[in-house]
Design an enzyme around this catalytic site. Structure first.
Site, PDB file in Angstrom:
ATOM      1  CG  HIS A  89      -0.190   0.068   2.408  1.00 31.09           C
ATOM      2  ND1 HIS A  89       0.140  -1.038   3.441  1.00 31.09           N
ATOM      3  CD2 HIS A  89      -0.441   1.323   3.006  1.00 31.09           C
ATOM      4  CE1 HIS A  89       0.821   0.222   4.351  1.00 31.09           C
ATOM      5  NE2 HIS A  89       0.360   1.068   4.275  1.00 31.09           N
ATOM      6  CG  ASP A 120       0.086  -4.159   2.770  1.00 29.32           C
ATOM      7  OD1 ASP A 120       0.209  -3.759   1.615  1.00 29.32           O
ATOM      8  OD2 ASP A 120       0.901  -3.666   3.745  1.00 29.32           O
ATOM      9  CB  SER A 190       3.546   1.886   5.769  1.00 32.39           C
ATOM     10  OG  SER A 190       2.051   1.543   6.324  1.00 32.39           O
TER      11      SER A 190
END
Lengths: 324, 420
Positions: A89, A120, A190
């Site tokens: 993402h 992901d 992330s």
């Protein structure tokens, strides 16, 4: 539950605090069982501390901040060709321009490669020439519950004067699709690396849950298994289907909306964080997970009527579903 | 600094985000759903009882120099004994109410604030006690990034453990500790554009207070008024209306004067709650944050999950040396301490009265009604104490005058018989 990328724009000046002054402690090369369990006394705490301190100077410089558009995430360089592992993402579609902020504050250019939206995983390649420090990749299959690990990243995005942020915790569960640790993560982390105490990348930060111990990482094995697909820029695993654009409160017995993604069909339709959806197209709804089940049966472009409890009011909304 | 989150999010591909969330739900549930598994996995946590037990000897000495601070009988903070005759350093903004200090040995003393350093949110307390054990200071460089840190409480085990995440650093543009505004500000639900006269409504969020009041896209807002407090205010720039709304509480009514198709309309909108930003939302997940948690000019960052009411005490390394004082649970991934090397230069000023507390400093802005009551009570108590002290001085002064007059009379009286 929330993808950890943050979306804001930081200033254009980068100054890093140098780590050069760190005294190095010689690491014990044998993998010690101390690193897999609860330390019993100060001596064992010191053994873990010495190991963490020994690997940090090697792994901190491999951790990068990733900027794509106005979004910021993290990543880790894993080979001398400049392949950077990140979260799916974060990298998103292939062939997008990336600015990578290195450990010393220097920036280099890169391009997004492939991503697996389902698990992901994502990949970026540095396109500028140069030699970059890189970290070895480990194997998630070897991981054990209770094993100590190190998470590094840029929580909140890159911050001037702040070195990449180090957290130490333990592995709470391992599956083929997720590693859960109590290394706390937040937006901006992330794509950042999770290391074992030998300094090998064992996971990539992906998402968090409501508990302080629900920090989820993509297991490194999927990067090994799908390396060629990622490196060739393939994007897969995306679902087609209707899209609302909300995140729910999993602890609530009601369908309580925790976040509405700006610009999403939900946002355009007037749904707000804190709303409790009580009915969909006239039918009552229970907890949040039922929302996904109901929506999955509908088509993109369909209009859905929501009855929503907002504080003391009942609000009726009609939302046109988007496409994933 | 903060960019247009809306456009950047769109650019970022929302589809990926929700897809991810759906895909991830399974693994998260697996990690935490069944109770037995949850209990088991707690045993593997870094702050499990077994791990905390390993820190027992680390905090044995420093916990003797750590105190529990009570405000109106409630746990308010921890504190560090920095001088053997009753000097205690702690987090200033937690000290609202009648203060008492409880030592590890169980003794309890009333405490008064003698110094406050506003930028670091640190306060010096004084209790009437002697021969107390004090913390052992060390420059924070003795514990570089990755080193264990423990936060001693007044019990056998630390209240939190973690590692140094980022070494002590100067925070650019930090203007001093301040309370973080709550997300509960008023929310009207419109987007604005500048216009020749007033401001133009470019978007109306369905279901919002504005939508219910009948506000439409392309309406021109020329004035606004918070019905409960203010007078109508001319609106010539979007910022004016934004500031007005930010001053309102959810549930307040705002009267808008609107021009539409050459006509003037008056509308009354009931405000909703301002939604939390994404970062705010994530940072609040899983642990409670300190109300005063940003703006510190210098911080040492560690990853201990410390409770807001356990801030104010020492942060020690494996040798039990205090490398700083905990000042904030600042986010999901971070707790802040002020490093020893940044505290020592101000320590004497905090004790000497050079940095005296002021009511306005300790009880800052943004108080809840309850806190206002507490602050007012504290002010009343302080005034009463001052009055008692002044009364005493007055009485002493009167007595001194009487004595002096008597002496003077005696001096005039050569027989000296009036004395004794």
């Amino acid at each position: 539950m929330n993808p950890l990328i943050v979306r804001f724009f930081a200033g254009a000046l980068f100054v890093f605090v140098s780590l050069a002054g760190l005294p190095l402690v010689r690491a014990d090369q044998d993998k010690s069982p101390i690193f897999d369990s609860a330390p019993k006394n100060v001596e064992e705490l010191k053994a873990i501390q010495n190991q963490v301190r020994a690997v940090l100077p090697k792994i901190l410089p491999c951790t990068v901040c990733v900027r794509i558009g106005a979004g910021q995430g993290s990543g880790v360089i894993v080979d001398k060709e400049g392949h950077v592992l990140t979260a799916g993402h974060v990298s998103g579609a292939a062939n997008r321009n990336v600015i990578l902020v290195l450990h010393d504050g220097k920036t280099v250019k890169g391009k997004t490669l492939g991503s697996n939206r389902l698990i992901d995983s994502g990949m970026i390649k540095i396109t500028d020439k140069g030699e970059f420090p890189f970290a070895p990749m480990g194997k998630a299959a070897d991981l054990k519950k209770g094993q100590w690990c190190i998470a590094i990243g840029h929580p909140g995005g890159f911050q001037k004067g702040r070195t990449p942020v180090v957290r130490v915790g333990r592995i709470l569960s391992v599956s083929e699709t997720a590693i859960v640790t109590d290394c706390t993560l937040v937006g901006g982390d992330s794509g950042g690396p999770l290391f074992d105490l030998e300094g090998r990348v064992i996971g990539i930060h992906s998402r968090i849950g409501g508990s302080i111990a629900a920090n989820v990482h993509v297991p490194i094995d999927t990067y090994h298994e799908t390396w060629d697909r990622l490196a060739e820029g393939e994007v897969w695993g995306g679902r087609s289907g209707p899209f609302l654009g909300v995140e729910g409160d999993l602890k609530s017995k009601e369908c309580r909306i925790a976040r509405v993604l700006p610009g999403s069909p939900a946002a355009k339709g007037g749904l707000m964080a804190g709303d409790i959806i009580t009915k969909i197209n006239g039918e009552a709804i229970g907890p949040y997970k039922q929302l996904g089940e109901r929506l999955s049966k509908m088509k993109p472009g369909a209009k859905v009527k929501l009855e929503v409890k907002r504080d003391d009011d009942i609000v009726m909304l009609e939302i046109t579903l988007g496409k994933r | 600094m903060i960019g247009d989150t809306r456009t950047s999010l769109r650019r970022f591909g929302l589809a990926v985000i929700l897809g991810l969330i759906v895909a991830s739900a399974g693994s998260l549930v697996q990690a935490s759903a069944p109770t037995t598994q949850k209990q088991k996995s707690n045993a593997f946590r870094k702050d499990s009882p077994q791990v905390l037990e390993a820190f027992r000897s680390v905090v044995a000495e420093p916990s003797k120099a750590t105190v529990r601070i009570l405000a109106d009988g409630e746990k308010a903070a921890l504190g560090a004994i920095v001088g053997p005759d009753g000097w205690i350093l702690t987090k200033a903004s937690l000290l609202n109410g009648d203060l008492h200090v409880r030592l590890k040995d169980g003794r309890e003393f009333p405490a008064r604030i003698v110094g406050v350093h506003k930028h670091y949110d640190l306060a010096m307390l004084k209790i009437e006690a002697r021969n107390l054990p004090t913390i052992r200071w060390a420059d924070s460089s003795v514990a570089p990034v990755g080193n264990w840190v423990a936060s001693p409480g007044v019990d056998r085990l630390p209240v939190a453990i973690g590692v140094v995440s980022v070494a002590a650093r100067t925070v650019p543009n930090a203007k001093g500790a301040k309370p973080t505004p709550e997300s509960g500000a008023g929310f009207l639900g419109i987007s604005l554009e500048e216009a020749e006269e007033g401001v133009k409504v470019s978007q109306v969020l369905p279901g919002s207070g504005a939508a219910k009041a009948g506000v439409r896209v392309n309406d021109i807002i020329v004035s606004a008024q918070n019905k409960t407090i203010d007078k109508p205010e001319n609106i010539d720039k979007p910022e004016k209306l934004i500031n007005l709304i930010m001053r309102c509480k959810p549930g307040d009514s705002v009267v808008l004067l609107i021009k539409r198709d050459g006509k003037e309309l008056k509308m009354q909108a009931k405000l909703g709650k301002r939604p939390r930003s994404r970062g705010e939302f994530q940072n609040n997940l899983g642990s409670k944050l300190s109300k005063v948690r940003s703006g510190f000019p210098k911080i040492l960052q560690h990853d201990s999950v410390i409770k807001p009411e356990d801030c104010g005490g020492p942060l020690v390394d494996l040798e039990g040396r205090a490398i700083g004082i905990n000042v904030a649970r600042a986010g999901r991934t971070e707790s802040y301490a002020i490093a020893t090397e940044h505290i020592l230069p101000i320590l004497y000023d905090l004790m000497s009265g050079k940095l005296p507390p002021r009511q306005s400093e300790v009880s800052a802005e943004n108080l809840s009604p309850q806190q206002k009551v507490e602050a007012a009570r504290a002010a009343l108590r302080k005034a009463e104490e001052e009055k008692r002290a002044a009364d005493k001085r007055l009485q002493e002064a009167r007595q001194a005058l009487q004595r002096a007059e008597a002496e003077a009379r005696a001096a005039k009286d050569p027989t000296g018989q009036s004395q004794d």
